[in-house]
Design a protein around this motif. Structure first.
Motif, PDB file in Angstrom:
ATOM      1  N   GLN A  63     -59.788  57.557 -44.037  1.00  0.00           N
ATOM      2  CA  GLN A  63     -60.994  57.418 -43.246  1.00  0.00           C
ATOM      3  C   GLN A  63     -61.266  56.336 -43.817  1.00  0.00           C
ATOM      4  N   ALA A  64     -61.483  55.068 -43.710  1.00  0.00           N
ATOM      5  CA  ALA A  64     -61.781  54.146 -44.704  1.00  0.00           C
ATOM      6  C   ALA A  64     -62.806  54.092 -45.544  1.00  0.00           C
ATOM      7  N   SER A  65     -63.284  53.518 -45.982  1.00  0.00           N
ATOM      8  CA  SER A  65     -64.758  53.674 -47.066  1.00  0.00           C
ATOM      9  C   SER A  65     -65.619  52.918 -46.435  1.00  0.00           C
ATOM     10  N   PRO A  66     -66.891  52.845 -46.408  1.00  0.00           N
ATOM     11  CA  PRO A  66     -67.940  51.862 -45.972  1.00  0.00           C
ATOM     12  C   PRO A  66     -67.231  49.873 -46.323  1.00  0.00           C
ATOM     13  N   ILE A 120     -65.038  46.265 -46.141  1.00  0.00           N
ATOM     14  CA  ILE A 120     -66.418  45.349 -46.040  1.00  0.00           C
ATOM     15  C   ILE A 120     -65.330  44.585 -46.100  1.00  0.00           C
ATOM     16  N   GLU A 121     -64.267  44.592 -47.677  1.00  0.00           N
ATOM     17  CA  GLU A 121     -62.575  44.392 -47.672  1.00  0.00           C
ATOM     18  C   GLU A 121     -62.143  43.768 -47.574  1.00  0.00           C
ATOM     19  N   GLN A 122     -61.640  44.032 -46.134  1.00  0.00           N
ATOM     20  CA  GLN A 122     -60.523  44.304 -44.727  1.00  0.00           C
ATOM     21  C   GLN A 122     -60.925  43.547 -44.007  1.00  0.00           C
ATOM     22  N   GLN A 123     -62.527  43.390 -43.857  1.00  0.00           N
ATOM     23  CA  GLN A 123     -62.792  42.193 -43.191  1.00  0.00           C
ATOM     24  C   GLN A 123     -63.603  40.962 -43.908  1.00  0.00           C
ATOM     25  N   GLN A 124     -63.484  40.842 -44.630  1.00  0.00           N
ATOM     26  CA  GLN A 124     -63.582  39.573 -45.261  1.00  0.00           C
ATOM     27  C   GLN A 124     -62.493  38.861 -45.537  1.00  0.00           C
ATOM     28  N   SER A 172     -53.510  51.477 -50.297  1.00  0.00           N
ATOM     29  CA  SER A 172     -53.380  51.057 -51.369  1.00  0.00           C
ATOM     30  C   SER A 172     -55.100  51.273 -52.558  1.00  0.00           C
ATOM     31  N   GLU A 173     -55.136  51.739 -51.710  1.00  0.00           N
ATOM     32  CA  GLU A 173     -56.536  51.935 -52.235  1.00  0.00           C
ATOM     33  C   GLU A 173     -56.474  53.706 -52.957  1.00  0.00           C
ATOM     34  N   GLU A 174     -56.394  54.352 -51.744  1.00  0.00           N
ATOM     35  CA  GLU A 174     -55.309  55.721 -52.051  1.00  0.00           C
ATOM     36  C   GLU A 174     -54.284  55.899 -53.554  1.00  0.00           C
TER      37      GLU A 174
END
Length: 284
Positions: free
Chosen positions: A114-117, A121-125, A155-157
């Motif tokens: 699950q993606a954090s908010p 936002i980073e992907q949308q930007q 990538s975050e993980e």
């Protein structure tokens, strides 16, 4: 304490030259150079002793370690936590260990995370950035894009695991590499993970030094248990299709993008001469 992870060879097929193997080798090489040690020092720390060529091929991704014992051997040689290095290995294969409120940790497939908010936002930007780039003098048939949201979460993980593995002496993050869909000269979208050294207190050498970088892999198949040879729904994959998918997965990133661009060009060409529009291409 006995590891919760069984022998890697029992659960997954480790493929030489894949993006996962290259990423793992890049971490091994960066950790070795940070100590510093040479490849002969690492090879000599194994029992029985490895050849220098074997260490070199592991770092390049051409002969990745295939057993838990081998991964632990590299952890000992590079003064890393063995369980953390094993966790990184499984993560690069696409399986992320998640803690639960009750019971032992469980592994989840990377596309199920699950993606954090903030990640959303980073992907949308990044996606908006790609659209703005297309509007600034780009050719009309150019189609720039960024990796999907699942890749940002993955990538975050990976970065979280690397921080636990390498500690505060490393600066770890990732950058967006914009992709280009073009049948002639395609370029894959990727998230480039970077490992940098943190300057020591009183160091007059300047800022952070880039130690290594690699594209975050996007595994397309789960690691398969040795006894899981039959699908419960009976939809077994044909050997020919399995061979094709395996060959494409083993290609370097740029070659895989060329194959995708070729298929995209065929679809576009076919649509010009077909009265019935082709079904939309899958985003994955």
């Amino acid at each position: 304490m006995k590891s919760k992870i069984h022998d890697l060879q029992e659960f997954c097929e480790v493929k030489s030259g894949t993006s996962s193997a290259v990423a793992f080798g890049s971490v091994l090489q960066a950790a070795r150079k940070r100590l510093p040690k040479n490849q002969a020092d690492v090879a000599a720390s194994f029992n029985p002793k490895l050849s220098v060529a074997a260490v070199s091929m592991a770092e390049s991704g051409n002969r990745p370690p295939k057993t838990e014992a081998a991964v632990r051997g590299y952890a000992d040689a590079l003064e890393l936590d063995a369980d953390a290095l094993l966790e990184l290995w499984w993560a690069l294969l696409g399986m992320i260990e998640e803690d639960r409120a009750e019971g032992p940790p469980v592994r989840r497939w990377w596309q199920e995370l699950q993606a954090s908010p903030q990640t959303q936002i980073e992907q949308q930007q990044a996606a908006e950035w790609a659209k703005e780039w297309d509007g600034e003098g780009a050719a009309l048939d150019d189609d720039r894009y960024v990796p999907p949201l699942e890749s940002f979460v993955f990538s975050e993980e990976i970065c979280k695991i690397l921080r636990r593995l390498l500690g505060d002496a490393w600066q770890i993050g990732y950058k967006v590499q914009m992709g280009l869909r073009d049948p002639v000269d395609p370029w894959p979208a990727a998230l480039q993970i970077e490992l940098r050294s943190v300057p020591k207190e009183g160091d007059m050498g300047g800022g952070e030094e880039l130690l290594t970088s690699f594209a975050c892999p996007e595994p397309v198949t789960r690691p398969i248990s040795a006894d899981a040879t039959i699908r419960p729904n009976g939809e077994a994959m044909s050997p020919d299709v399995a061979w094709i998918l395996s060959s494409v997965e083993a290609m370097p990133v740029r070659e895989r993008a060329a194959v995708a661009g070729f298929i995209h060009g065929l679809r576009e060409g076919a649509s010009l001469f077909s009265e019935t529009p082709l079904p939309p291409q899958s985003a994955r």
